[in-house]
Design an enzyme around this catalytic site. Structure first.
Site, PDB file in Angstrom:
ATOM      1  N   SER A 149       0.877  -1.172   0.000  1.00 48.33           N
ATOM      2  CA  SER A 149       0.000   0.000   0.000  1.00 48.33           C
ATOM      3  C   SER A 149       0.916   1.224   0.000  1.00 48.33           C
ATOM      4  O   SER A 149       2.113   1.093   0.275  1.00 48.33           O
ATOM      5  CB  SER A 149      -0.853  -0.039   1.280  1.00 48.33           C
ATOM      6  OG  SER A 149      -1.219   1.253   1.693  1.00 48.33           O
ATOM      7  N   TYR A 162      -1.823  -1.035  10.474  1.00 46.10           N
ATOM      8  CA  TYR A 162      -1.790  -1.292   9.021  1.00 46.10           C
ATOM      9  C   TYR A 162      -0.487  -0.753   8.433  1.00 46.10           C
ATOM     10  O   TYR A 162       0.178  -1.421   7.630  1.00 46.10           O
ATOM     11  CB  TYR A 162      -3.010  -0.611   8.398  1.00 46.10           C
ATOM     12  CG  TYR A 162      -3.210  -0.831   6.918  1.00 46.10           C
ATOM     13  CD1 TYR A 162      -3.872  -1.961   6.446  1.00 46.10           C
ATOM     14  CD2 TYR A 162      -2.788   0.114   5.983  1.00 46.10           C
ATOM     15  CE1 TYR A 162      -4.095  -2.154   5.089  1.00 46.10           C
ATOM     16  CE2 TYR A 162      -3.006  -0.067   4.623  1.00 46.10           C
ATOM     17  CZ  TYR A 162      -3.665  -1.197   4.180  1.00 46.10           C
ATOM     18  OH  TYR A 162      -3.883  -1.387   2.827  1.00 46.10           O
TER      19      TYR A 162
HETATM   20  P1  NDP Z   1     -11.382  -6.747   0.630  1.00 47.18           P
HETATM   21  O1  NDP Z   1     -11.741  -6.417   2.058  1.00 47.18           O
HETATM   22  O2  NDP Z   1     -12.308  -6.335  -0.459  1.00 47.18           O
HETATM   23  O3  NDP Z   1     -11.148  -8.346   0.500  1.00 47.18           O
HETATM   24  C1  NDP Z   1     -10.347  -9.011   1.434  1.00 47.18           C
HETATM   25  C2  NDP Z   1     -10.155 -10.441   0.966  1.00 47.18           C
HETATM   26  O4  NDP Z   1      -9.276 -11.103   1.891  1.00 47.18           O
HETATM   27  C3  NDP Z   1     -11.433 -11.248   0.951  1.00 47.18           C
HETATM   28  O5  NDP Z   1     -11.378 -12.193  -0.107  1.00 47.18           O
HETATM   29  C4  NDP Z   1     -11.395 -11.968   2.311  1.00 47.18           C
HETATM   30  O6  NDP Z   1     -12.117 -13.183   2.323  1.00 47.18           O
HETATM   31  C5  NDP Z   1      -9.911 -12.257   2.430  1.00 47.18           C
HETATM   32  N1  NDP Z   1      -9.450 -12.435   3.806  1.00 47.18           N
HETATM   33  C6  NDP Z   1      -9.401 -11.521   4.810  1.00 47.18           C
HETATM   34  N2  NDP Z   1      -8.907 -12.061   5.938  1.00 47.18           N
HETATM   35  C7  NDP Z   1      -8.615 -13.363   5.630  1.00 47.18           C
HETATM   36  C8  NDP Z   1      -8.072 -14.459   6.366  1.00 47.18           C
HETATM   37  N3  NDP Z   1      -7.709 -14.347   7.665  1.00 47.18           N
HETATM   38  N4  NDP Z   1      -7.888 -15.634   5.732  1.00 47.18           N
HETATM   39  C9  NDP Z   1      -8.248 -15.786   4.432  1.00 47.18           C
HETATM   40  N5  NDP Z   1      -8.772 -14.789   3.678  1.00 47.18           N
HETATM   41  C10 NDP Z   1      -8.955 -13.597   4.286  1.00 47.18           C
HETATM   42  O7  NDP Z   1      -9.895  -6.174   0.427  1.00 47.18           O
HETATM   43  P2  NDP Z   1      -9.343  -5.142  -0.678  1.00 47.18           P
HETATM   44  O8  NDP Z   1      -9.605  -5.691  -2.040  1.00 47.18           O
HETATM   45  O9  NDP Z   1      -9.803  -3.789  -0.359  1.00 47.18           O
HETATM   46  O10 NDP Z   1      -7.766  -5.200  -0.376  1.00 47.18           O
HETATM   47  C11 NDP Z   1      -6.948  -6.228  -0.903  1.00 47.18           C
HETATM   48  C12 NDP Z   1      -5.488  -5.881  -0.595  1.00 47.18           C
HETATM   49  O11 NDP Z   1      -5.149  -4.640  -1.189  1.00 47.18           O
HETATM   50  C13 NDP Z   1      -5.187  -5.736   0.903  1.00 47.18           C
HETATM   51  O12 NDP Z   1      -3.913  -6.270   1.187  1.00 47.18           O
HETATM   52  C14 NDP Z   1      -5.204  -4.234   1.107  1.00 47.18           C
HETATM   53  O13 NDP Z   1      -4.412  -3.841   2.202  1.00 47.18           O
HETATM   54  C15 NDP Z   1      -4.598  -3.771  -0.208  1.00 47.18           C
HETATM   55  N6  NDP Z   1      -4.928  -2.396  -0.544  1.00 47.18           N
HETATM   56  C16 NDP Z   1      -6.240  -1.994  -0.718  1.00 47.18           C
HETATM   57  C17 NDP Z   1      -6.538  -0.689  -1.098  1.00 47.18           C
HETATM   58  C18 NDP Z   1      -7.954  -0.234  -1.324  1.00 47.18           C
HETATM   59  O14 NDP Z   1      -8.145   0.913  -1.701  1.00 47.18           O
HETATM   60  N7  NDP Z   1      -8.959  -1.099  -1.137  1.00 47.18           N
HETATM   61  C19 NDP Z   1      -5.460   0.300  -1.311  1.00 47.18           C
HETATM   62  C20 NDP Z   1      -4.139  -0.226  -1.080  1.00 47.18           C
HETATM   63  C21 NDP Z   1      -3.899  -1.525  -0.734  1.00 47.18           C
HETATM   64  P3  NDP Z   1     -13.729 -13.190   2.639  1.00 47.18           P
HETATM   65  O15 NDP Z   1     -14.390 -12.576   1.425  1.00 47.18           O
HETATM   66  O16 NDP Z   1     -14.059 -14.609   2.802  1.00 47.18           O
HETATM   67  O17 NDP Z   1     -13.896 -12.367   3.869  1.00 47.18           O
END
Ligand code: NDP
Length: 258
Positions: A149, A162
Site C-alpha cells: 500500500s 496497518y
Molecule cells: P477486501 O476487504 O475487499 O477483501 C479481502 C479479501 O481477503 C477477501 O477475499 C477476504 O475473504 C480475504 N481475507 C481476509 N482475511 C482473511 C483471512 N484471515 N484468511 C483468508 N482470507 C482472508 O480487500 P481489498 O480488495 O480492499 O484489499 C486487498 C489488498 O489490497 C489488501 O492487502 C489491502 O491492504 C490492499 N490495498 C487496498 C486498497 C484499497 O483501496 N482497497 C489500497 C491499497 C492496498 P472473505 O471474502 O471470505 O472475507
C-alpha cells in the site's frame, strides 16, 4: 513464425489470496486474461463459490478453481497450499493479497486488534509465502507478489497497525529476495494508492476527502482495480525475470510529490 509474448501466462498456475472479492478478484481476472489458470481464495464459502462460478463462466471450469484457508493459521496454510497443489497442480505464481484495515488512533489501539492486523497483513505473507516457496524452490521457479500500500512507505493518522504491517511487508519482500532470488524465485510487491472500490466508496462520497485525494494525486483521479492488474500480470510473467525485491508504487504519482 511463432512469437510468444513474454507476458503470456498460458500454462502457469496462480493462487491469489483474498480473491473472492475486491482487488484480489480483479488481479485473478487479469492473470486469467493473460492465460493463467487461477485458484481463487477467501474465507466465506458462499462468496468464494459465487466468484469462482462467475470467473469459470468467462474462462472455463478447468481454468478457475478455489481453495479456502485462514492465512493467519500455520497449520491451515500448510494444508491449504498442499490442497491447492494436489487439486490444481504446482503453483507458479502466488499473490499475497488478502488483508484487513482497522482505523483507531494509536493511543486507543487494543493489543488484540494490533495483533490481528499484523497477523493478517504481514505474518500471513510469511506463512503463505514460505509454504509456497518450499515447493517453488524445489522446482527452481516461481513468482511471489506481495500487495502493499502507499502505507508501505508513508503514514497517516489512525491506521498505525496497518502502516507497520505494510512497511514490514515491503522489507519482507526484500528478505525473501535475499534468500530465494538465487534459486529461481522473483519476489516483488505492488503498493496501490487510493483505489476506488466498494470499501472506499464512502471516502469517494466524502466531499472533503475526495477533494484532498484529487489535489494530492498528480494523475488527478482515484485508481481503479484495473490499474493494478497490468503491473501484477507483468510481475507474474517472464517479462520481469530480472526484477527482484522491488515494490512498485501504483498511486497516480501520490508518493512522488509533497
Ligand atoms: P477486501 O476487504 O475487499 O477483501 C479481502 C479479501 O481477503 C477477501 O477475499 C477476504 O475473504 C480475504 N481475507 C481476509 N482475511 C482473511 C483471512 N484471515 N484468511 C483468508 N482470507 C482472508 O480487500 P481489498 O480488495 O480492499 O484489499 C486487498 C489488498 O489490497 C489488501 O492487502 C489491502 O491492504 C490492499 N490495498 C487496498 C486498497 C484499497 O483501496 N482497497 C489500497 C491499497 C492496498 P472473505 O471474502 O471470505 O472475507
Amino acid at each position: 513464425m511463432d512469437h510468444p509474448s513474454p507476458f503470456d501466462l498460458t500454462g502457469r498456475t496462480a493462487l491469489v489470496t483474498g480473491s473472492s472479492r475486491g482487488i484480489g478478484k480483479a488481479l485473478a481476472t487479469g492473470l486469467a486474461k493473460a492465460g493463467a489458470a487461477v485458484l481463487l481464495h477467501g474465507l466465506d464459502p458462499q462468496r468464494l463459490e459465487a466468484t469462482r462460478r462467475e470467473l469459470a463462466t468467462e474462462f472455463g471450469d478447468g481454468k478457475v478453481g478455489s481453495v479456502s484457508f485462514d492465512i493467519t493459521s500455520e497449520p491451515a496454510v500448510s494444508a491449504g497450499i498442499a490442497q491447492a497443489e494436489e487439486s490444481f497442480g504446482p503453483l507458479d505464481i502466488l499473490v499475497n493479497n488478502a488483508g484487513i484495515q482497522h482505523r483507531v488512533p494509536l493511543l486507543d489501539l487494543d493489543i488484540d486488534d494490533w495483533n490481528r492486523v499484523l497477523a493478517t497483513d504481514l505474518t500471513s505473507a510469511f506463512l503463505v509465502g514460505r509454504e509456497a516457496a518450499r515447493r517453488m524452490l524445489e522446482r527452481k521457479r516461481g513468482k511471489i507478489i506481495n500487495i502493499g500500500s502507499v502505507q508501505s512507505d508513508l503514514a497517516r493518522p489512525t491506521i498505525g497497525a496497518y502502516t507497520a504491517a505494510k512497511g514490514g511487508l515491503r522489507n519482507l519482500t526484500r528478505a525473501m529476495t535475499a534468500e530465494w532470488a538465487a534459486h529461481g524465485l522473483q519476489v516483488n510487491g505492488i503498493a496501490p494508492g487510493y483505489i476506488h472500490t466498494e470499501m472506499t466508496q464512502v471516502l469517494v462520497d466524502d466531499e472533503a476527502f475526495n477533494a484532498w485525494i484529487l489535489g494530492r494525486t498528480p494523475a488527478g483521479r482515484w485508481g481503479t482495480v484495473d490499474d493494478l492488474s497490468g503491473p501484477v500480470t507483468w510481475l507474474a510473467s517472464e517479462a520481469s525475470n530480472y526484477v527482484n525485491g522491488q515494490t512498485i508504487f501504483i498511486d497516480g504519482g501520490m508518493t512522488t510529490v509533497v
